[in-house]
Design a protein around this motif. Sequence first.
Motif, PDB file in Angstrom:
ATOM      1  N   VAL A   1      -6.390  -4.792   2.404  1.00 40.30           N
ATOM      2  CA  VAL A   1      -5.667  -3.757   3.139  1.00 40.30           C
ATOM      3  C   VAL A   1      -6.646  -2.688   3.606  1.00 40.30           C
ATOM      4  O   VAL A   1      -7.558  -2.295   2.877  1.00 40.30           O
TER       5      VAL A   1
ATOM      6  N   ARG B   1      -0.137   2.582  -3.533  1.00 34.07           N
ATOM      7  CA  ARG B   1      -1.492   2.244  -3.082  1.00 34.07           C
ATOM      8  C   ARG B   1      -2.414   2.199  -4.304  1.00 34.07           C
ATOM      9  O   ARG B   1      -2.580   3.204  -5.000  1.00 34.07           O
TER      10      ARG B   1
ATOM     11  N   ALA C   1      -3.488  -8.502   6.254  1.00 35.47           N
ATOM     12  CA  ALA C   1      -3.641  -8.379   4.803  1.00 35.47           C
ATOM     13  C   ALA C   1      -3.207  -9.677   4.126  1.00 35.47           C
ATOM     14  O   ALA C   1      -2.393 -10.434   4.658  1.00 35.47           O
TER      15      ALA C   1
ATOM     16  N   HIS D   1      -3.536  -0.188   8.181  1.00 36.69           N
ATOM     17  CA  HIS D   1      -2.349  -1.009   7.993  1.00 36.69           C
ATOM     18  C   HIS D   1      -1.100  -0.144   7.782  1.00 36.69           C
ATOM     19  O   HIS D   1      -1.165   0.888   7.106  1.00 36.69           O
TER      20      HIS D   1
ATOM     21  N   SER E   1      -0.165  -2.208  -2.241  1.00 40.69           N
ATOM     22  CA  SER E   1      -1.303  -2.398  -1.345  1.00 40.69           C
ATOM     23  C   SER E   1      -2.590  -2.037  -2.078  1.00 40.69           C
ATOM     24  O   SER E   1      -2.679  -0.967  -2.693  1.00 40.69           O
TER      25      SER E   1
ATOM     26  N   PHE F   1      -0.662  -6.990  -1.959  1.00 42.10           N
ATOM     27  CA  PHE F   1      -1.452  -7.201  -0.747  1.00 42.10           C
ATOM     28  C   PHE F   1      -2.899  -6.800  -1.003  1.00 42.10           C
ATOM     29  O   PHE F   1      -3.166  -5.691  -1.472  1.00 42.10           O
TER      30      PHE F   1
ATOM     31  N   ALA G   1      -0.244   0.608   4.256  1.00 46.43           N
ATOM     32  CA  ALA G   1      -1.046   1.625   3.579  1.00 46.43           C
ATOM     33  C   ALA G   1      -0.634   3.030   3.985  1.00 46.43           C
ATOM     34  O   ALA G   1      -1.053   4.004   3.358  1.00 46.43           O
TER      35      ALA G   1
ATOM     36  N   GLY H   1       2.588  -6.331   7.061  1.00 41.75           N
ATOM     37  CA  GLY H   1       1.326  -6.411   6.334  1.00 41.75           C
ATOM     38  C   GLY H   1       0.633  -7.742   6.559  1.00 41.75           C
ATOM     39  O   GLY H   1      -0.588  -7.794   6.789  1.00 41.75           O
TER      40      GLY H   1
END
Length: 478
Positions: A379, A297, A355, A383, A396, A376, A386, A350
């Motif tokens: 986000v 992330r 996204a 999601h 993400s 992505f 995530a 996703g």
Amino acid sequence: MSSAFAYAPAPESRAVVDIAPSYGLFIDGEFTEAAGGKVFKTVSPANEEVLSEVAQAGSEDVERAVKAARKAFEKWSALPGAERAKYLFRIARLIQERSRELAVLESLDNGKPIRESRDSDLPLVAAHFFYYAGWADKLGHAGYGADPKPLGVAGQVIPWNFPLLMLAWKIAPALACGNTVVLKPAETTPLSALFFADICRQAGLPKGVVNILTGDGSTGAELVAHPDVNKVAFTGSTEVGKAIARTVAGTDKKLTLELGGKAANIVFDDAPIDQAVEGIVNGIFFNQGHVCCAGSRLLVQESVQDELLAALKRRMSTLRVGDPLDKNTDIGAINSAEQLARITELADAGESEGAERWAPSCELPDAGYWFAPTLFTGVTQAHRIAQEEIFGPVLSVLTFRTPEEAVAKANNTPYGLSAGVWTEKGSRILWMANKLRAGIVWSNTFNKFDPASPFGGYKESGFGREGGRHGLEAYLDV
């Protein structure tokens, strides 16, 4: 004309490693067939070539291995620490001497680029054995009492993403503390553990001190549940970790679990963008994203989002996907068809949840298991990409405005293994590190490891620490 520099293929030779057509189990210092006679094949994920046939251990084999480890424990634990250290030093030196062979083997069986197995994995494997060799005669100074004792037989189950490195993380401290070991490597990557068994013989390690049982999940379950195993160490998925915790609950077995992660890599507006981009790429695309502490992330401050994403996309466009044995390869093969299906399913989720998906144009090989590096944007916390661990080369991107918001978003996960912070302000780094619920926080870097530094998580990322002085505690009766 392309602005990218064209690299000619630079493949490492397969001839440096001699893979036998079949392998047995390593029990009491000898290779032996499985009692049930069952075997399974291990394949190269880059081209689906069958590399070898490996024995499938059953309950009878687990019993034999644990008995051998228990018998060897008496003499091994009675040795002076300095004598145990000599064996660990020998193993470390042999790993160094055979590092090219082992790196090629790891890339063949796992799919990771040779550059990573050669320059990252193998040096760290040797370093862990050297480090814990140094502790073997100093256990009374580790902070766990004046004369701490070993536990007995350690049952260890390791994953497929770093087969040899996870073996080193488990076996080195166990042996240094005077325990004996029964280790089960992952079903898809058993070969480097079997080669390590040969290194144990080369080093003259007493019979039964290290035993290697190849097999699937049922083999690991038998080992974990065996009544004469004193310590269970597991690295792998949270789902399996929970099952292991249920198995050992109510027993006197000591347990450490190193499980999944969904790490936040947090970039503030004062961060050096180019340096941060390199850290982001290393954080999620190293080892195809098959890293429990991967920075999957990206939390970027709104004011620099556009600049950072432009630089990140440029950098991703230069990543080379292909033959793991090519020294120019950045991203190798996904470890298995099952893992590829998991990554594909979550990436598709996703997109379907709204996204925006982006990947650089790259030609993927026809055979084997491959997935292009993917990004992505747009986000949200809701999601799946995530929240769930993808364990693949998928990043993400979320945004934040204030440090407080960054912390809230970073901690909004059932996991708590690692995090990264990118900023020029030292005070902010320290403030963030105190607020982030993660076992390890990297500052202006990512995926940096050292045998002297403890590693482990909170929440659904497990408990206990491996590495450093802290890694001794799990193998001592304190």
